[in-house]
Design a protein around this motif. Sequence first.
Motif, PDB file in Angstrom:
ATOM      1  N   GLY A  77       3.928   6.152  -5.138  1.00  0.00           N
ATOM      2  CA  GLY A  77       3.845   6.329  -6.579  1.00  0.00           C
ATOM      3  C   GLY A  77       2.992   7.534  -6.941  1.00  0.00           C
ATOM      4  O   GLY A  77       3.322   8.302  -7.855  1.00  0.00           O
ATOM      5  N   ALA A  78       1.886   7.708  -6.213  1.00  0.00           N
ATOM      6  CA  ALA A  78       1.005   8.851  -6.463  1.00  0.00           C
ATOM      7  C   ALA A  78       1.694  10.163  -6.126  1.00  0.00           C
ATOM      8  O   ALA A  78       1.684  11.120  -6.921  1.00  0.00           O
ATOM      9  N   TYR A  79       2.311  10.234  -4.957  1.00  0.00           N
ATOM     10  CA  TYR A  79       2.983  11.472  -4.551  1.00  0.00           C
ATOM     11  C   TYR A  79       4.159  11.799  -5.462  1.00  0.00           C
ATOM     12  O   TYR A  79       4.398  12.970  -5.809  1.00  0.00           O
ATOM     13  N   MET A  80       4.916  10.777  -5.860  1.00  0.00           N
ATOM     14  CA  MET A  80       6.061  11.010  -6.740  1.00  0.00           C
ATOM     15  C   MET A  80       5.605  11.502  -8.105  1.00  0.00           C
ATOM     16  O   MET A  80       6.216  12.407  -8.694  1.00  0.00           O
ATOM     17  N   ALA A  81       4.510  10.942  -8.623  1.00  0.00           N
ATOM     18  CA  ALA A  81       3.987  11.368  -9.920  1.00  0.00           C
ATOM     19  C   ALA A  81       3.551  12.827  -9.882  1.00  0.00           C
ATOM     20  O   ALA A  81       3.842  13.598 -10.811  1.00  0.00           O
ATOM     21  N   VAL A  82       2.870  13.217  -8.816  1.00  0.00           N
ATOM     22  CA  VAL A  82       2.427  14.608  -8.688  1.00  0.00           C
ATOM     23  C   VAL A  82       3.625  15.543  -8.557  1.00  0.00           C
ATOM     24  O   VAL A  82       3.662  16.617  -9.167  1.00  0.00           O
TER      25      VAL A  82
ATOM     26  N   GLY B  36       0.810  -1.217   0.000  1.00  0.00           N
ATOM     27  CA  GLY B  36       0.000   0.000   0.000  1.00  0.00           C
ATOM     28  C   GLY B  36       0.840   1.262   0.000  1.00  0.00           C
ATOM     29  O   GLY B  36       0.434   2.286  -0.561  1.00  0.00           O
ATOM     30  N   SER B  37       2.012   1.201   0.609  1.00  0.00           N
ATOM     31  CA  SER B  37       2.897   2.360   0.623  1.00  0.00           C
ATOM     32  C   SER B  37       3.472   2.637  -0.758  1.00  0.00           C
ATOM     33  O   SER B  37       3.683   3.798  -1.131  1.00  0.00           O
ATOM     34  N   PHE B  38       3.741   1.593  -1.537  1.00  0.00           N
ATOM     35  CA  PHE B  38       4.216   1.795  -2.906  1.00  0.00           C
ATOM     36  C   PHE B  38       3.155   2.518  -3.731  1.00  0.00           C
ATOM     37  O   PHE B  38       3.479   3.375  -4.562  1.00  0.00           O
ATOM     38  N   TYR B  39       1.897   2.167  -3.492  1.00  0.00           N
ATOM     39  CA  TYR B  39       0.790   2.850  -4.174  1.00  0.00           C
ATOM     40  C   TYR B  39       0.785   4.337  -3.824  1.00  0.00           C
ATOM     41  O   TYR B  39       0.736   5.192  -4.725  1.00  0.00           O
ATOM     42  N   ALA B  40       0.850   4.644  -2.543  1.00  0.00           N
ATOM     43  CA  ALA B  40       0.800   6.043  -2.110  1.00  0.00           C
ATOM     44  C   ALA B  40       2.021   6.821  -2.582  1.00  0.00           C
ATOM     45  O   ALA B  40       1.904   7.951  -3.077  1.00  0.00           O
TER      46      ALA B  40
ATOM     47  N   PHE C 130       4.630   7.292 -15.455  1.00  0.00           N
ATOM     48  CA  PHE C 130       5.347   6.025 -15.584  1.00  0.00           C
ATOM     49  C   PHE C 130       6.754   6.120 -14.998  1.00  0.00           C
ATOM     50  O   PHE C 130       7.248   5.151 -14.405  1.00  0.00           O
ATOM     51  N   VAL C 131       7.379   7.276 -15.150  1.00  0.00           N
ATOM     52  CA  VAL C 131       8.711   7.468 -14.555  1.00  0.00           C
ATOM     53  C   VAL C 131       8.626   7.360 -13.039  1.00  0.00           C
ATOM     54  O   VAL C 131       9.470   6.722 -12.392  1.00  0.00           O
ATOM     55  N   ALA C 132       7.598   7.951 -12.449  1.00  0.00           N
ATOM     56  CA  ALA C 132       7.420   7.896 -10.994  1.00  0.00           C
ATOM     57  C   ALA C 132       7.227   6.460 -10.530  1.00  0.00           C
ATOM     58  O   ALA C 132       7.809   6.034  -9.519  1.00  0.00           O
ATOM     59  N   ALA C 133       6.415   5.692 -11.268  1.00  0.00           N
ATOM     60  CA  ALA C 133       6.166   4.300 -10.896  1.00  0.00           C
ATOM     61  C   ALA C 133       7.449   3.478 -10.950  1.00  0.00           C
ATOM     62  O   ALA C 133       7.731   2.679 -10.047  1.00  0.00           O
ATOM     63  N   ILE C 134       8.252   3.682 -11.987  1.00  0.00           N
ATOM     64  CA  ILE C 134       9.496   2.925 -12.132  1.00  0.00           C
ATOM     65  C   ILE C 134      10.484   3.303 -11.039  1.00  0.00           C
ATOM     66  O   ILE C 134      11.169   2.439 -10.471  1.00  0.00           O
TER      67      ILE C 134
ATOM     68  N   ALA D 255       2.981   1.032  -7.565  1.00  0.00           N
ATOM     69  CA  ALA D 255       3.301   2.450  -7.729  1.00  0.00           C
ATOM     70  C   ALA D 255       2.612   3.032  -8.961  1.00  0.00           C
ATOM     71  O   ALA D 255       2.170   4.192  -8.951  1.00  0.00           O
ATOM     72  N   LEU D 256       2.486   2.219 -10.022  1.00  0.00           N
ATOM     73  CA  LEU D 256       1.791   2.684 -11.225  1.00  0.00           C
ATOM     74  C   LEU D 256       0.314   2.931 -10.927  1.00  0.00           C
ATOM     75  O   LEU D 256      -0.269   3.906 -11.413  1.00  0.00           O
ATOM     76  N   GLY D 257      -0.280   2.044 -10.128  1.00  0.00           N
ATOM     77  CA  GLY D 257      -1.670   2.267  -9.730  1.00  0.00           C
ATOM     78  C   GLY D 257      -1.852   3.592  -9.019  1.00  0.00           C
ATOM     79  O   GLY D 257      -2.797   4.341  -9.284  1.00  0.00           O
ATOM     80  N   GLY D 258      -0.934   3.913  -8.113  1.00  0.00           N
ATOM     81  CA  GLY D 258      -1.000   5.196  -7.417  1.00  0.00           C
ATOM     82  C   GLY D 258      -0.753   6.364  -8.343  1.00  0.00           C
ATOM     83  O   GLY D 258      -1.424   7.403  -8.256  1.00  0.00           O
ATOM     84  N   ALA D 259       0.218   6.217  -9.258  1.00  0.00           N
ATOM     85  CA  ALA D 259       0.559   7.303 -10.163  1.00  0.00           C
ATOM     86  C   ALA D 259      -0.609   7.678 -11.067  1.00  0.00           C
ATOM     87  O   ALA D 259      -0.939   8.855 -11.232  1.00  0.00           O
TER      88      ALA D 259
END
Length: 301
Positions: free
Chosen positions: A48-53, A42-46, A74-78, A212-216
């Motif tokens: 990923g979202a914060y990194m994408a933003v 769940g933390s990877f999801y969150a 996609f860069v944030a997820a990777i 992380a991609l899901g969050g992004a």
Amino acid sequence: MSLDTLILAVSDGVAYASLVFLVAVGLTFIFGVLGVLNIAHGSFYALGAYMAVSIGLGLVKMGFSPWLTFPALFVAAILVGAVLGGLMEKLLLQRIYDKEHVLQILVTFAVFMMLENIQRLIWGVQPYFMSEPLQLLGNVSLVGINYTAYQTLFLPLLALAVLLGLRFFLRHTNAGAQIMAVTEDREAARAIGIDAQRVYFLTFIVGATLAALGGAVAAPTTSLIPGMGAEMIVLSFAVAATAGLGQIEGAAVAALMIGLGRSLAVYIAPEFEVLVPYILMVLVLIVRPSGLFGATAVRKI
């Protein structure tokens, strides 16, 4: 329920199911190969979202084209999956693969709590939002009803691409064949020269990147707030349990069931919105304790 309302409910449900699937399939993929229930997923999801933003808004503020917010997702997820996921697997999980499942759950829960607090230290508690991808794709008309193309087309197509890509990777590539071999019999795979530790490392990175991609890709559709990772990991466990742990195609079906059920509840009985995913899970597990697509395990004595 009118036809217009039904169309809106189905559109919402498919979009939501697409997001949940991306996270749940990473969770079930990791469990299917490594046998580890990763609460920190769940933390990877969150993150990923914060990194994408952070990356997307940073590019926009520097004067770059808003269209660059799409590759930023996609860069944030990777980055989150490869760097954070790789470090967690190398430094921590390698030490507990042969331990009891209870210990694995406790350790990954501890990592989840630490990452949640690190998230608050870096981004604080104020909500974040990046609307550029949603606005750039505009709207589409569904039987006269306008709906965002990002949620109607982009998210479902991305989820479908991930499902088909993962199936192709596992069934038609050398790395996928090695993963399947280790999943079936780790000792036999090692005996024929497969590096099981490398397979575990690759598997965990892929699963973490999917979370992380899901969050992004969820970032343009919702405000980012502390606690979003906890909500998603619980829902992902519900999807994985409904499908059967380790079932990739089953995760897609279960995510769609839960997404549509939750969306219909919003329009018909909003007070049951939060309960619907877990009601569906309980009903399935009463009938099939191993999940919709899970195989009953044979206990050896």
